[in-house]
Design an enzyme around this catalytic site. Structure first.
Site, short mmCIF file in Angstrom:
data_model
loop_
_atom_site.label_atom_id
_atom_site.label_comp_id
_atom_site.label_asym_id
_atom_site.label_seq_id
_atom_site.Cartn_x
_atom_site.Cartn_y
_atom_site.Cartn_z
CG ASP A 1 -2.02 -1.04 1.14
OD1 ASP A 1 -2.37 -1.42 0.01
OD2 ASP A 1 -2.50 -1.47 2.20
CE1 TYR B 1 2.38 -7.38 3.79
CE2 TYR B 1 2.13 -9.68 4.46
CZ TYR B 1 2.09 -8.71 3.48
OH TYR B 1 1.73 -9.05 2.20
CE1 TYR C 1 -5.63 -5.86 -1.54
CE2 TYR C 1 -6.58 -8.06 -1.77
CZ TYR C 1 -6.12 -6.88 -2.34
OH TYR C 1 -6.15 -6.72 -3.71
#
Length: 437
Positions: free
Chosen positions: A253, A321, A394
């Site tokens: 993103d 992440y 996501y």
């Protein structure tokens, strides 16, 4: 006449005027080390000699044949015809196949082609030909008339002759396996253009700040965000290219940083004019363009086939992440342990996030969350999470649930609202296999 070569030549020349090259091309696979022009010239001479012999031996039909074919044979028949039948020689028309243009087009293509190769810093090339339909049809008619089975096409001759003459000038070579450019010769028009192959580099980038897009995002007021692509513009200037494309192994993103391993990508420079720039120089230019916000490492040259492999092989690879998550009402050690037990190893059912529905189809994805490790932060309703997930999951929606479009989610397991307020990509599993060859 007992020579198949001469019989074939006479059948063709009885109907069509042919230059030396277009006649010789009918017999291109006979003999070695000769040009088609040399073949055609030799066949014409021997044909005239054979007909002359037959006339001298009293064959009246041979004289008629010679006089009739002489305009199509050309100048080499003039003296013999005028000697045997004064006043009988007639000038013929242009070559039925090339219109008398083949020699001049080859010569001009070599001149213009060499200029283009030098202008675009090309060392390895191939030659292509765009042939008008009328020329191809005329060539087929002549082949049928001759009945010879040892020829080649006019395209093949132009490719070979132009390539050979260009190589003889030095500094360039024909390379069918990995050409840097294709010279396209138009026939009979004679135009030459160049199709320059892109420069392709394997590289990695790191986004060290937030609100940086991967692709250039123009608006009437200017770029919406600084971008990875924009940071690479000095590379475009250095190579003299027309356009730059980033083929990355996925994307994060705009508001996410790319840290740790960096994101693998292939940098493509289209129509470059300078090709032999050291990787170190390209990397330095890119890092200068990154302004300390984006960092690059250029690794090696890439092949065109690897662009697709990067995208195919990295679509579902593992990624790690770091997420900073805000939880309504705060979060405890019991909460994070419950999250881990509920979600670690789970297959997440995720419909296309509502925030990207305007540009992506609404489909259901199944992606695995391999590991989850969250720690509450003291004094704030926040927790820091390290997640290892299958590519294509996501993360923001895994946290929020996206109104039930992602299940299970942090919010669903905790029973209250959860929002990802910071996201970093810290590792991308990647080593795309080399392309075949």
């Amino acid at each position: 006449m007992d020579s198949r070569v001469l019989e074939s030549a006479l059948r063709a020349l009885s109907r069509y005027p042919l230059c030396d090259r277009c006649l010789g091309r009918l017999f291109a696979r006979l003999g070695r080390g000769w040009s088609n022009r040399e073949r055609g010239e030799a066949v014409k001479r021997v044909l005239v000699m054979e007909l002359h012999r037959r006339v001298l031996e009293g064959d009246e039909a041979a004289l008629k044949t010679l006089v009739s074919a002489a305009p199509n044979i050309g100048e080499v028949a003039r003296d013999v015809v005028e000697h045997l039948s004064p006043g009988s020689y007639r000038e013929g028309g242009p070559c039925a196949v090339c219109g008398g243009r083949l020699e001049s087009v080859i010569a001009s293509a070599v001149e213009e082609g060499y200029r283009l190769l030098r202008a675009y810093d090309i060392e390895r090339f191939v030659v292509g030909v765009r042939l008008e339909r009328g020329v191809a049809m005329a060539e087929e008619e002549v082949k049928l008339a001759a009945g010879a089975g040892y020829g080649e096409s006019i395209k093949a001759e132009i490719r070979r002759e132009v390539g050979k003459l260009l190589v003889s000038r030095g500094g360039v070579t024909v390379d069918f396996d990995s050409p840097e450019a294709t010279l396209m010769v138009e026939f009979p028009g004679g135009g030459v253009d160049i199709q320059v192959n892109s420069l392709l580099y394997k590289a990695r980038y790191w986004k060290l700040a937030r609100n940086i897009s991967q692709a250039y995002w123009p608006t009437p007021e200017g770029p919406r965000y600084f971008s990875v692509e924009q940071a690479l513009w000095p590379v475009l200037k250095l190579t003299g290219g027309e356009r730059l494309v980033v083929h990355a192994a996925g994307r994060e993103d705009v508001d996410a940083r790319m840290l740790g391993s960096g994101r693998p990508m292939i940098v493509e420079v289209k129509s470059p004019r300078r090709r032999r720039i050291p990787l170190e120089e390209l990397e330095a230019a890119a890092n200068a363009g990154g302004k300390g916000l984006v960092r690059f490492r250029f690794e090696t040259a890439a092949k065109r086939a690897e662009v697709a492999l990067y995208k195919e092989e990295t679509a579902r690879v593992r990624k790690v992440y770091r997420a900073l998550v805000a939880v309504e009402g705060g979060v405890s050690e019991v909460d994070v342990e419950g999250l881990r037990r509920a979600l670690e190893g789970a297959v997440i059912m995720q419909r296309t996030p509502s925030r990207v529905l305007h540009r992506r189809p609404d489909i259901l994805r199944r992606r695995r969350l391999y590991s989850l490790d969250c720690s509450p932060l003291e004094g704030a309703p926040l927790m820091e999470c390290i997640l290892e997930a299958e590519g294509g999951l996501y993360i923001k929606e895994l946290v929020s649930g996206d109104g039930g479009r992602t299940r299970p989610s942090f919010a669903e397991v905790l029973g209250r609202e959860a929002v990802c307020i910071e996201l970093d990509v810290v590792w991308v599993e990647h080593e795309a296999p080399a392309a075949p060859g």
